[in-house]
Write an enzyme that holds these catalytic residues in place. Sequence first.
Site, short mmCIF file in Angstrom:
data_model
loop_
_atom_site.label_atom_id
_atom_site.label_comp_id
_atom_site.label_asym_id
_atom_site.label_seq_id
_atom_site.Cartn_x
_atom_site.Cartn_y
_atom_site.Cartn_z
N ASP A 117 -6.01 -7.96 -19.62
CA ASP A 117 -7.30 -9.07 -20.45
C ASP A 117 -7.98 -9.32 -19.10
O ASP A 117 -7.92 -9.76 -17.71
CB ASP A 117 -6.11 -10.12 -20.15
N SER A 145 1.26 -7.04 -21.11
CA SER A 145 0.02 -6.98 -20.52
C SER A 145 -0.01 -7.41 -19.22
O SER A 145 1.22 -8.23 -18.95
CB SER A 145 -0.49 -8.91 -20.98
C1 DX5 Z 1 -4.28 -15.01 -22.20
C2 DX5 Z 1 -3.88 -13.54 -22.86
C3 DX5 Z 1 -2.73 -12.87 -22.77
C4 DX5 Z 1 -1.72 -12.72 -22.08
C5 DX5 Z 1 -0.16 -12.93 -22.86
O1 DX5 Z 1 -4.81 -15.52 -22.77
O2 DX5 Z 1 -5.06 -12.68 -23.58
O3 DX5 Z 1 -2.95 -11.67 -23.53
O4 DX5 Z 1 -1.31 -12.36 -21.11
O5 DX5 Z 1 0.50 -13.88 -22.30
P1 DX5 Z 1 2.03 -14.43 -22.78
O6 DX5 Z 1 2.09 -13.13 -23.79
O7 DX5 Z 1 2.71 -14.66 -21.35
O8 DX5 Z 1 1.88 -15.39 -23.84
ZN ZN Z 2 -5.12 -10.95 -24.41
#
Ligand code: DX5
Ligand code: ZN
Length: 219
Positions: A35, A8
Amino acid sequence: MSIEIAPSILSANFSNLMQDINKVKDSGIHMLHVDVMDGHFVPNITFGSKMIADLHKSTSLKLDCHLMIDNPDKFAPEFAKAGGDVIMVHLEASVHIYRVLQEIKNFGAKAGLVLNPGTPVDAAREVLPLVDQVLIMTVNPGFGGQKFIPQMVNKVQELAELRDNLGLKFNIEVDGGINDITIKDCAAAGANIFVAGSYVFDASDPISQVNKLLAAVGQ
Ligand code: DX5
Ligand code: ZN
Protein backbone atom coordinates in the site's frame (compact mmCIF):
# COMPACT_ATOMS: atom_id res chain seq x y z
CA MET A 1 -9.77 -17.93 -11.79
CA SER A 2 -7.27 -18.89 -9.11
CA ILE A 3 -8.00 -17.90 -5.54
CA GLU A 4 -5.21 -15.85 -3.94
CA ILE A 5 -4.72 -14.33 -0.51
CA ALA A 6 -2.57 -11.18 -0.65
CA PRO A 7 -1.34 -10.23 2.84
CA SER A 8 -1.06 -6.44 3.15
CA ILE A 9 2.24 -5.35 4.64
CA LEU A 10 0.52 -2.18 5.89
CA SER A 11 -0.20 -4.15 9.07
CA ALA A 12 3.32 -5.59 9.31
CA ASN A 13 6.09 -4.06 11.42
CA PHE A 14 7.90 -1.64 9.06
CA SER A 15 11.01 -1.71 11.23
CA ASN A 16 11.20 -5.49 10.83
CA LEU A 17 9.46 -6.05 7.54
CA MET A 18 11.32 -9.11 6.24
CA GLN A 19 10.82 -10.86 9.55
CA ASP A 20 7.04 -10.42 9.21
CA ILE A 21 7.10 -11.40 5.53
CA ASN A 22 9.05 -14.54 6.41
CA LYS A 23 6.40 -15.40 9.00
CA VAL A 24 3.75 -15.62 6.28
CA LYS A 25 5.62 -16.63 3.13
CA ASP A 26 5.30 -20.41 3.65
CA SER A 27 1.50 -20.29 3.82
CA GLY A 28 1.08 -20.98 0.10
CA ILE A 29 0.69 -17.30 -0.82
CA HIS A 30 2.08 -15.99 -4.09
CA MET A 31 1.80 -12.25 -3.57
CA LEU A 32 2.15 -9.43 -1.09
CA HIS A 33 -0.13 -6.40 -1.20
CA VAL A 34 1.89 -3.18 -0.94
CA ASP A 35 0.00 0.00 0.00
CA VAL A 36 1.58 3.23 -1.23
CA MET A 37 0.04 6.34 0.39
CA ASP A 38 1.04 9.96 -0.12
CA GLY A 39 -0.87 11.89 2.56
CA HIS A 40 -2.83 13.72 -0.18
CA PHE A 41 -5.06 11.23 -1.94
CA VAL A 42 -5.53 9.49 1.42
CA PRO A 43 -4.93 10.87 4.93
CA ASN A 44 -1.95 8.63 5.66
CA ILE A 45 1.66 8.29 4.46
CA THR A 46 3.59 5.07 3.89
CA PHE A 47 6.45 4.81 1.39
CA GLY A 48 7.50 5.27 -2.23
CA SER A 49 8.96 3.21 -5.06
CA LYS A 50 12.23 2.43 -3.26
CA MET A 51 10.26 0.12 -1.00
CA ILE A 52 9.05 -1.80 -4.06
CA ALA A 53 12.61 -1.93 -5.47
CA ASP A 54 13.99 -3.24 -2.17
CA LEU A 55 11.21 -5.80 -1.72
CA HIS A 56 11.76 -6.94 -5.30
CA LYS A 57 15.37 -7.74 -4.38
CA SER A 58 14.45 -9.45 -1.10
CA THR A 59 11.50 -11.71 -1.91
CA SER A 60 10.27 -13.78 -4.83
CA LEU A 61 6.63 -13.11 -3.89
CA LYS A 62 4.75 -11.07 -6.49
CA LEU A 63 4.22 -7.44 -5.51
CA ASP A 64 0.61 -6.25 -5.80
CA CYS A 65 1.08 -2.47 -5.63
CA HIS A 66 -1.90 -0.34 -4.59
CA LEU A 67 -1.14 3.31 -5.36
CA MET A 68 -3.17 5.63 -3.13
CA ILE A 69 -1.51 8.76 -4.48
CA ASP A 70 -2.32 11.94 -6.33
CA ASN A 71 -0.95 12.17 -9.86
CA PRO A 72 -0.61 8.42 -10.52
CA ASP A 73 -0.29 9.34 -14.22
CA LYS A 74 3.18 10.65 -13.41
CA PHE A 75 4.30 8.12 -10.81
CA ALA A 76 2.83 4.74 -11.86
CA PRO A 77 5.58 3.89 -14.40
CA GLU A 78 8.19 4.38 -11.66
CA PHE A 79 6.55 1.61 -9.61
CA ALA A 80 6.49 -0.71 -12.62
CA LYS A 81 10.20 -0.03 -13.23
CA ALA A 82 10.94 -0.69 -9.56
CA GLY A 83 9.70 -4.27 -9.94
CA GLY A 84 6.02 -4.11 -9.05
CA ASP A 85 4.21 -7.02 -10.69
CA VAL A 86 0.73 -5.46 -10.64
CA ILE A 87 0.40 -1.67 -10.50
CA MET A 88 -3.06 -0.54 -9.43
CA VAL A 89 -4.26 3.02 -9.95
CA HIS A 90 -7.34 4.66 -8.43
CA LEU A 91 -9.79 5.82 -11.08
CA GLU A 92 -10.58 8.82 -8.85
CA ALA A 93 -6.95 10.02 -8.82
CA SER A 94 -6.11 9.72 -12.50
CA VAL A 95 -6.73 12.34 -15.19
CA HIS A 96 -5.80 10.08 -18.13
CA ILE A 97 -6.67 6.63 -16.84
CA TYR A 98 -6.55 4.97 -20.26
CA ARG A 99 -3.05 6.27 -20.89
CA VAL A 100 -1.65 5.35 -17.50
CA LEU A 101 -2.96 1.78 -17.76
CA GLN A 102 -1.35 1.47 -21.21
CA GLU A 103 1.93 2.79 -19.84
CA ILE A 104 1.97 0.31 -16.96
CA LYS A 105 1.57 -2.51 -19.46
CA ASN A 106 4.28 -1.06 -21.70
CA PHE A 107 6.66 -1.35 -18.77
CA GLY A 108 5.84 -5.06 -18.56
CA ALA A 109 3.72 -4.94 -15.41
CA LYS A 110 0.10 -5.96 -15.03
CA ALA A 111 -2.34 -3.05 -14.94
CA GLY A 112 -4.95 -2.73 -12.22
CA LEU A 113 -7.79 -0.30 -11.66
CA VAL A 114 -9.08 0.58 -8.17
CA LEU A 115 -12.57 1.85 -7.33
CA ASN A 116 -13.35 3.65 -4.07
CA PRO A 117 -16.58 2.67 -2.28
CA GLY A 118 -18.42 5.68 -3.77
CA THR A 119 -17.36 5.08 -7.38
CA PRO A 120 -19.83 3.09 -9.50
CA VAL A 121 -18.79 0.10 -11.60
CA ASP A 122 -20.10 1.87 -14.71
CA ALA A 123 -17.40 4.54 -14.41
CA ALA A 124 -14.80 1.85 -15.18
CA ARG A 125 -16.50 0.39 -18.22
CA GLU A 126 -14.39 1.94 -20.99
CA VAL A 127 -11.07 0.79 -19.58
CA LEU A 128 -12.08 -2.74 -18.56
CA PRO A 129 -10.68 -4.27 -21.78
CA LEU A 130 -7.23 -2.93 -20.76
CA VAL A 131 -7.01 -4.19 -17.23
CA ASP A 132 -5.62 -7.38 -15.72
CA GLN A 133 -7.24 -6.73 -12.36
CA VAL A 134 -9.92 -4.55 -10.75
CA LEU A 135 -9.70 -3.82 -7.04
CA ILE A 136 -12.97 -3.02 -5.30
CA MET A 137 -12.28 -1.12 -2.08
CA THR A 138 -14.41 -2.59 0.69
CA VAL A 139 -13.40 0.21 3.11
CA ASN A 140 -12.46 3.85 2.57
CA PRO A 141 -8.77 3.72 1.62
CA GLY A 142 -6.09 4.96 4.00
CA PHE A 143 -5.93 2.69 7.03
CA GLY A 144 -5.86 -0.95 8.03
CA GLY A 145 -8.23 -2.45 10.56
CA GLN A 146 -11.46 -0.80 9.36
CA LYS A 147 -14.89 -2.36 9.16
CA PHE A 148 -16.00 -4.01 5.91
CA ILE A 149 -18.72 -2.09 3.99
CA PRO A 150 -21.36 -4.78 3.20
CA GLN A 151 -22.90 -2.93 0.21
CA MET A 152 -19.66 -3.56 -1.67
CA VAL A 153 -20.63 -7.21 -2.12
CA ASN A 154 -23.31 -6.17 -4.64
CA LYS A 155 -20.73 -4.06 -6.41
CA VAL A 156 -18.40 -7.04 -6.77
CA GLN A 157 -21.28 -9.03 -8.20
CA GLU A 158 -22.19 -6.25 -10.63
CA LEU A 159 -18.58 -6.08 -11.82
CA ALA A 160 -18.33 -9.87 -12.21
CA GLU A 161 -21.52 -9.89 -14.29
CA LEU A 162 -20.29 -7.03 -16.48
CA ARG A 163 -16.94 -8.82 -16.96
CA ASP A 164 -18.68 -12.00 -18.06
CA ASN A 165 -21.09 -10.14 -20.35
CA LEU A 166 -18.18 -8.38 -22.03
CA GLY A 167 -16.27 -11.66 -22.39
CA LEU A 168 -13.32 -10.33 -20.37
CA LYS A 169 -11.03 -12.20 -17.98
CA PHE A 170 -9.60 -9.79 -15.38
CA ASN A 171 -9.16 -10.74 -11.72
CA ILE A 172 -11.46 -9.16 -9.14
CA GLU A 173 -9.74 -8.24 -5.89
CA VAL A 174 -11.25 -6.90 -2.64
CA ASP A 175 -9.39 -4.86 -0.04
CA GLY A 176 -10.42 -3.80 3.46
CA GLY A 177 -12.05 -5.55 6.39
CA ILE A 178 -11.48 -9.02 4.93
CA ASN A 179 -11.75 -11.81 7.51
CA ASP A 180 -12.98 -15.42 7.53
CA ILE A 181 -16.62 -14.22 7.38
CA THR A 182 -16.51 -11.33 4.87
CA ILE A 183 -14.29 -13.31 2.47
CA LYS A 184 -17.11 -15.79 1.89
CA ASP A 185 -19.57 -13.17 0.64
CA CYS A 186 -16.92 -11.59 -1.59
CA ALA A 187 -15.96 -14.96 -3.09
CA ALA A 188 -19.60 -15.86 -3.70
CA ALA A 189 -20.06 -12.52 -5.48
CA GLY A 190 -17.13 -13.22 -7.83
CA ALA A 191 -13.93 -11.92 -6.21
CA ASN A 192 -10.86 -14.18 -6.45
CA ILE A 193 -8.03 -12.13 -4.86
CA PHE A 194 -8.41 -11.17 -1.22
CA VAL A 195 -6.24 -8.60 0.53
CA ALA A 196 -5.93 -9.08 4.27
CA GLY A 197 -3.81 -6.89 6.53
CA SER A 198 -4.81 -6.81 10.18
CA TYR A 199 -6.46 -10.24 10.00
CA VAL A 200 -3.09 -11.76 9.06
CA PHE A 201 -0.43 -9.63 10.76
CA ASP A 202 -2.18 -8.65 14.00
CA ALA A 203 -2.36 -12.35 14.96
CA SER A 204 0.40 -14.34 16.62
CA ASP A 205 0.31 -17.01 13.90
CA PRO A 206 -0.07 -15.37 10.45
CA ILE A 207 0.15 -18.71 8.60
CA SER A 208 -2.87 -20.10 10.40
CA GLN A 209 -4.77 -16.88 9.59
CA VAL A 210 -4.06 -17.34 5.86
CA ASN A 211 -5.16 -20.97 6.16
CA LYS A 212 -8.41 -19.88 7.82
CA LEU A 213 -9.12 -17.50 4.95
CA LEU A 214 -8.39 -20.21 2.37
CA ALA A 215 -10.56 -22.71 4.23
CA ALA A 216 -13.41 -20.19 4.35
CA VAL A 217 -13.47 -20.17 0.54
CA GLY A 218 -13.09 -23.92 0.22
CA GLN A 219 -9.33 -24.10 -0.53
C1 DX5 B 1 -6.37 0.34 3.17
C2 DX5 B 1 -5.43 -0.53 2.41
C3 DX5 B 1 -5.51 -1.96 2.74
C4 DX5 B 1 -5.26 -2.32 4.19
C5 DX5 B 1 -6.31 -3.33 4.52
O1 DX5 B 1 -6.47 1.57 2.55
O2 DX5 B 1 -5.64 -0.41 1.03
O3 DX5 B 1 -4.73 -2.76 1.87
O4 DX5 B 1 -4.01 -2.85 4.45
O5 DX5 B 1 -6.24 -3.61 5.88
P1 DX5 B 1 -7.27 -4.55 6.63
O6 DX5 B 1 -7.18 -5.91 5.97
O7 DX5 B 1 -6.79 -4.53 8.05
O8 DX5 B 1 -8.63 -3.94 6.47
ZN1 ZN C 1 -4.62 -1.81 -0.30
